[in-house]
Design a protein around this motif. Structure first.
Motif, PDB file in Angstrom:
ATOM      1  N   SER A  36      -2.853   8.193  20.382  1.00  0.00           N
ATOM      2  CA  SER A  36      -1.793   9.094  19.914  1.00  0.00           C
ATOM      3  C   SER A  36      -0.857   8.405  18.915  1.00  0.00           C
ATOM      4  O   SER A  36      -0.272   9.048  18.048  1.00  0.00           O
ATOM      5  CB  SER A  36      -0.991   9.629  21.097  1.00  0.00           C
ATOM      6  OG  SER A  36      -0.337   8.558  21.754  1.00  0.00           O
ATOM      7  N   THR A  37      -0.703   7.073  19.029  1.00  0.00           N
ATOM      8  CA  THR A  37       0.201   6.334  18.122  1.00  0.00           C
ATOM      9  C   THR A  37      -0.552   5.362  17.237  1.00  0.00           C
ATOM     10  O   THR A  37       0.007   4.845  16.269  1.00  0.00           O
ATOM     11  CB  THR A  37       1.237   5.562  18.932  1.00  0.00           C
ATOM     12  OG1 THR A  37       0.560   4.575  19.733  1.00  0.00           O
ATOM     13  CG2 THR A  37       2.040   6.485  19.827  1.00  0.00           C
ATOM     14  N   GLY A  38      -1.815   5.067  17.591  1.00  0.00           N
ATOM     15  CA  GLY A  38      -2.591   4.089  16.831  1.00  0.00           C
ATOM     16  C   GLY A  38      -2.274   2.660  17.191  1.00  0.00           C
ATOM     17  O   GLY A  38      -2.828   1.728  16.605  1.00  0.00           O
ATOM     18  N   GLN A 103       5.569  -7.260  -1.721  1.00  0.00           N
ATOM     19  CA  GLN A 103       5.766  -6.852  -0.332  1.00  0.00           C
ATOM     20  C   GLN A 103       4.645  -7.401   0.523  1.00  0.00           C
ATOM     21  O   GLN A 103       3.540  -7.619   0.036  1.00  0.00           O
ATOM     22  CB  GLN A 103       5.839  -5.325  -0.208  1.00  0.00           C
ATOM     23  CG  GLN A 103       4.637  -4.600  -0.820  1.00  0.00           C
ATOM     24  CD  GLN A 103       4.816  -3.096  -0.806  1.00  0.00           C
ATOM     25  OE1 GLN A 103       4.696  -2.510   0.245  1.00  0.00           O
ATOM     26  NE2 GLN A 103       5.087  -2.519  -1.966  1.00  0.00           N
ATOM     27  N   GLU A 104       4.961  -7.639   1.780  1.00  0.00           N
ATOM     28  CA  GLU A 104       3.990  -8.187   2.723  1.00  0.00           C
ATOM     29  C   GLU A 104       3.086  -7.091   3.274  1.00  0.00           C
ATOM     30  O   GLU A 104       3.474  -5.932   3.387  1.00  0.00           O
ATOM     31  CB  GLU A 104       4.708  -8.859   3.903  1.00  0.00           C
ATOM     32  CG  GLU A 104       5.077 -10.310   3.667  1.00  0.00           C
ATOM     33  CD  GLU A 104       5.548 -10.973   4.940  1.00  0.00           C
ATOM     34  OE1 GLU A 104       4.972 -11.998   5.309  1.00  0.00           O
ATOM     35  OE2 GLU A 104       6.469 -10.430   5.594  1.00  0.00           O
ATOM     36  N   VAL A 105       1.908  -7.516   3.692  1.00  0.00           N
ATOM     37  CA  VAL A 105       1.013  -6.659   4.469  1.00  0.00           C
ATOM     38  C   VAL A 105       0.997  -7.215   5.907  1.00  0.00           C
ATOM     39  O   VAL A 105       0.676  -8.381   6.108  1.00  0.00           O
ATOM     40  CB  VAL A 105      -0.405  -6.646   3.890  1.00  0.00           C
ATOM     41  CG1 VAL A 105      -1.331  -5.849   4.798  1.00  0.00           C
ATOM     42  CG2 VAL A 105      -0.401  -6.078   2.483  1.00  0.00           C
ATOM     43  N   MET A 106       1.406  -6.344   6.872  1.00  0.00           N
ATOM     44  CA  MET A 106       1.484  -6.797   8.266  1.00  0.00           C
ATOM     45  C   MET A 106       0.677  -5.845   9.155  1.00  0.00           C
ATOM     46  O   MET A 106       0.935  -4.643   9.186  1.00  0.00           O
ATOM     47  CB  MET A 106       2.943  -6.834   8.741  1.00  0.00           C
ATOM     48  CG  MET A 106       3.779  -7.857   7.994  1.00  0.00           C
ATOM     49  SD  MET A 106       5.449  -8.042   8.698  1.00  0.00           S
ATOM     50  CE  MET A 106       6.110  -6.436   8.366  1.00  0.00           C
ATOM     51  N   LEU A 107      -0.330  -6.410   9.820  1.00  0.00           N
ATOM     52  CA  LEU A 107      -1.132  -5.642  10.771  1.00  0.00           C
ATOM     53  C   LEU A 107      -0.605  -5.933  12.189  1.00  0.00           C
ATOM     54  O   LEU A 107      -0.562  -7.086  12.616  1.00  0.00           O
ATOM     55  CB  LEU A 107      -2.608  -6.018  10.670  1.00  0.00           C
ATOM     56  CG  LEU A 107      -3.238  -5.793   9.286  1.00  0.00           C
ATOM     57  CD1 LEU A 107      -4.689  -6.245   9.291  1.00  0.00           C
ATOM     58  CD2 LEU A 107      -3.149  -4.334   8.883  1.00  0.00           C
ATOM     59  N   GLU A 108      -0.203  -4.820  12.938  1.00  0.00           N
ATOM     60  CA  GLU A 108       0.456  -4.981  14.234  1.00  0.00           C
ATOM     61  C   GLU A 108      -0.549  -5.122  15.380  1.00  0.00           C
ATOM     62  O   GLU A 108      -1.552  -4.403  15.443  1.00  0.00           O
ATOM     63  CB  GLU A 108       1.342  -3.767  14.546  1.00  0.00           C
ATOM     64  CG  GLU A 108       2.510  -3.598  13.608  1.00  0.00           C
ATOM     65  CD  GLU A 108       3.331  -2.366  13.964  1.00  0.00           C
ATOM     66  OE1 GLU A 108       2.864  -1.572  14.821  1.00  0.00           O
ATOM     67  OE2 GLU A 108       4.435  -2.198  13.411  1.00  0.00           O
ATOM     68  N   VAL A 109      -0.237  -6.031  16.272  1.00  0.00           N
ATOM     69  CA  VAL A 109      -0.903  -6.141  17.582  1.00  0.00           C
ATOM     70  C   VAL A 109       0.211  -6.358  18.610  1.00  0.00           C
ATOM     71  O   VAL A 109       1.035  -7.269  18.437  1.00  0.00           O
ATOM     72  CB  VAL A 109      -1.899  -7.312  17.629  1.00  0.00           C
ATOM     73  CG1 VAL A 109      -2.530  -7.412  19.024  1.00  0.00           C
ATOM     74  CG2 VAL A 109      -2.973  -7.153  16.588  1.00  0.00           C
ATOM     75  N   TYR A 110       0.206  -5.525  19.664  1.00  0.00           N
ATOM     76  CA  TYR A 110       1.265  -5.612  20.686  1.00  0.00           C
ATOM     77  C   TYR A 110       0.754  -6.443  21.854  1.00  0.00           C
ATOM     78  O   TYR A 110      -0.215  -6.079  22.528  1.00  0.00           O
ATOM     79  CB  TYR A 110       1.682  -4.236  21.160  1.00  0.00           C
ATOM     80  CG  TYR A 110       2.482  -3.483  20.128  1.00  0.00           C
ATOM     81  CD1 TYR A 110       3.877  -3.502  20.160  1.00  0.00           C
ATOM     82  CD2 TYR A 110       1.854  -2.775  19.108  1.00  0.00           C
ATOM     83  CE1 TYR A 110       4.628  -2.813  19.214  1.00  0.00           C
ATOM     84  CE2 TYR A 110       2.601  -2.090  18.156  1.00  0.00           C
ATOM     85  CZ  TYR A 110       3.983  -2.112  18.203  1.00  0.00           C
ATOM     86  OH  TYR A 110       4.724  -1.445  17.261  1.00  0.00           O
TER      87      TYR A 110
END
Length: 583
Positions: A36-38, A103-110
């Motif tokens: 639902s949020t990716g 600008q930075e490219v940031m891939l999220e991992v929680y």
């Protein structure tokens, strides 16, 4: 700089998961993607391998060249919450030039390495009690509810176990309806396999109310107690423990029991009801119990009678050496336990039989008292615990006989076979005389009834049948004489009969028609007092005494004859006869 479209995280951990029989040790780390949020959630215990590819659908090369290869292949997420795989400057996918402005490219991992927190709530209005040793009790049919919270990936499941049963997945509140001891264990896991520490609640469910037993010291078989008796409660509650006992008398308000004797001496003498119940520490309440009893606050009644020779000379009574004193103690409710007496200044001794009075002239003192079976003791008017009988041989008059009784019947009396018959015109007149202490009153009763009625005027019996009449004379020192006689009360008149000397010749207007020369005869019977007279009245004329057959009727006339019969006690009965005469 790593291009966004060629970065892909590959998960190399798998989780074997059985939701119906878990323990905290069997929950394995895993990852979770929230569609639902990716967002991608990663258990911090899991390794991370980075693969690169020129297409989005498969991995081509594992990144494993690093200045710190020991900690990079694989590496572990170090920061709780959001982590980033970064490219310093974003590159336009068409021009392949850095995007301006930079600008930075940031891939999220929680990253999630913290297990959920789990709590339990006991509710539905039932009382909790913790005793001095720390043991926990809950009232009947308590419900419990488990709640868990997780700061990052979210709660996946809550597990619970009751009394060492296999852990089950918790869905909704649970009711513990069976009394007993419980060990409740519970924990929760989040969506990346972090399992909380197993928590434990040890408690007891108490569904049983207390039991209260009433003890009464000093009670008779008929449930009579004295104000000197003792009432107290024994209470038992073997689980949560007793909280309070309440009691009340009759229609009063409930008051708490203080553990001592129950106070009841302020109650009036007579019948009472003690109601009581107990509650325990988790509010189980015992059904109300009741105890009916009679409070006897009266000491025995005592009387002293003189027995033996006596004579009167010159208006002075002398007692002979054979004269005895009889002591009588009466307690109608619980009975007399003992009677004690003392002559003059001698010690008290137990009374068993009439004893001799002192034969020495002068004033003597006889002290006596009695105790009933509830230890109520006779108390004299001076409050010294005994009564006194004093007499002077040369002066005191002792009256031992009741009044002389007689009666007379007002009105005519009929005697049949030695039995007296009384009618509505008869009255019973009572006479009594007492030449000694004098007449106090005369009472009477019918047919063995215990209630005596005071006599004031002559008495009339209005109920038919056989009756026994008793009457009683009381003098001023309460000596009583009794007399009685039996009689039959006759309050019914004679039974009347009429006859025609010839039969009817027809009927008309509902009446029989007789020849004008018909004769009309009368008769009557009275079983008890006997028939005295019959009178008759024709068509309202003055009544005549019937002696022989009535004749002389006129033709074609209606006659109504009123007949009255009287017995020897004055009881009357009547009837009317109507008929027609022909030619």
């Amino acid at each position: 700089m790593i291009r966004k479209n060629i970065l892909k995280s590959m998960i190399l951990a798998a989780l074997a998961f059985n939701a119906s029989a878990q323990t905290a040790q069997t929950i394995k780390p895993k990852y979770f993607k929230d569609n639902s949020t990716g967002k991608l959630y990663w258990n911090k215990k899991l390794p991370v391998y980075i693969w690169v590819s020129t297409t989005p659908d498969h991995a081509e090369q594992l990144l494993q060249k690093s200045s710190n290869e020991k900690y990079s292949v694989p590496f572990y997420l170090d920061t709780e919450g959001v982590n980033f795989i970064r490219s310093k400057n974003a590159v336009d996918p068409v021009t392949k030039e850095p995007v301006k402005p930079l600008q930075e490219v940031m891939l999220e991992v929680y990253a999630d390495g913290v297990a959920p927190e789990t709590g339990v709530t006991f509710y539905n209005g039932f009382r909790k009690y913790v005793n001095a040793t720390g043991k926990v009790f809950y009232g009947p049919y308590v419900n419990f509810n488990l709640q868990a919270t997780d700061k990052t990936s979210g709660v996946e499941s809550i597990f619970y176990s009751i009394n060492s049963s296999p852990f089950e997945v918790y869905h909704t509140e649970k009711k513990l309806s069976t009394q007993g001891n419980y060990t409740l264990k519970f924990f929760a896991s989040d969506r990346v396999g972090n399992a909380g520490k197993v928590q434990e609640q040890i408690f007891t469910v108490d569904n049983t109310p207390p039991f209260t037993n009433l003890n009464v010291n000093g009670i008779t078989d008929e449930k009579a107690v004295s104000f000197t008796s003792k009432m107290y409660f024994n209470m038992v509650d073997s689980i949560a423990g007793l909280k309070q006992t309440y009691y009340k008398f009759d229609n009063g308000n409930y008051v708490p029991y203080d553990g001592a004797s129950i106070p009841f001496s302020a109650l009036n003498e007579g019948q009472h009801t003690l109601a009581y119940y107990s509650t325990d520490n988790v509010n189980n309440q015992e059904p109300e119990k009741k105890f009916d009893f009679f409070l006897d606050k009266s000491s025995p009644l005592m009387a002293a009678d003189i027995l033996g020779d006596r004579y009167i000379a010159n208006n002075i009574i002398y007692f002979s050496g054979k004269t005895k004193l009889k002591l009588t103690a009466i307690d109608n409710k619980v009975g007399v336990k003992v009677v004690k007496y003392a002559i003059d200044n001698q010690p008290f001794t137990t009374y068993s039989n009439p004893f001799y009075l002192p034969s020495i002239s002068g004033l003597h003192s006889i002290r006596y008292y009695s105790i009933d079976n509830l230890d109520n003791q006779t108390t004299g008017v001076t409050g010294v615990g005994y009564e006194e009988y004093k007499h002077s041989v040369s002066k005191v008059y002792v009256d031992l006989t009741g009044p002389t009784l007689s009666h007379e019947i007002i009105g005519d009396v009929v005697i049949r076979r030695d039995t007296m018959l009384l009618g509505p015109n008869n009255f019973i007149k009572l006479n009594a005389v007492d030449p000694e202490s004098g007449l106090q009153k005369v009472t009477y009763s019918f047919d063995g009834k215990l209630i005596e009625n005071d006599y004031t005027t002559p008495i009339k019996m209005t109920q038919k049948g056989v009756h026994t009449f008793e009457y009683f004379g009381y003098d001023n020192v309460n000596n009583r004489n009794v007399a009685a006689f039996t009689f039959i009360s006759d309050i019914e008149g004679p039974e009347l009969f009429n006859f025609f000397t010839v039969g009817s010749i027809s009927s008309k207007q509902g009446l029989e028609v007789y020849p004008s020369k018909v004769g009309f005869s009368l008769a009557g019977t009275d079983v008890l007092a006997g028939l005295k007279t019959i009178t008759y009245s024709i068509n309202g004329q003055p009544a005549k005494l019937y002696t022989t057959t009535v004749n002389g009727f006129k033709p074609n006339t209606k006659y109504t004859i009123k007949i009255v019969g009287t017995d020897y006690l004055g009881n009357q009965s009547s009837k009317e006869v109507s008929f027609l005469t022909g030619k």
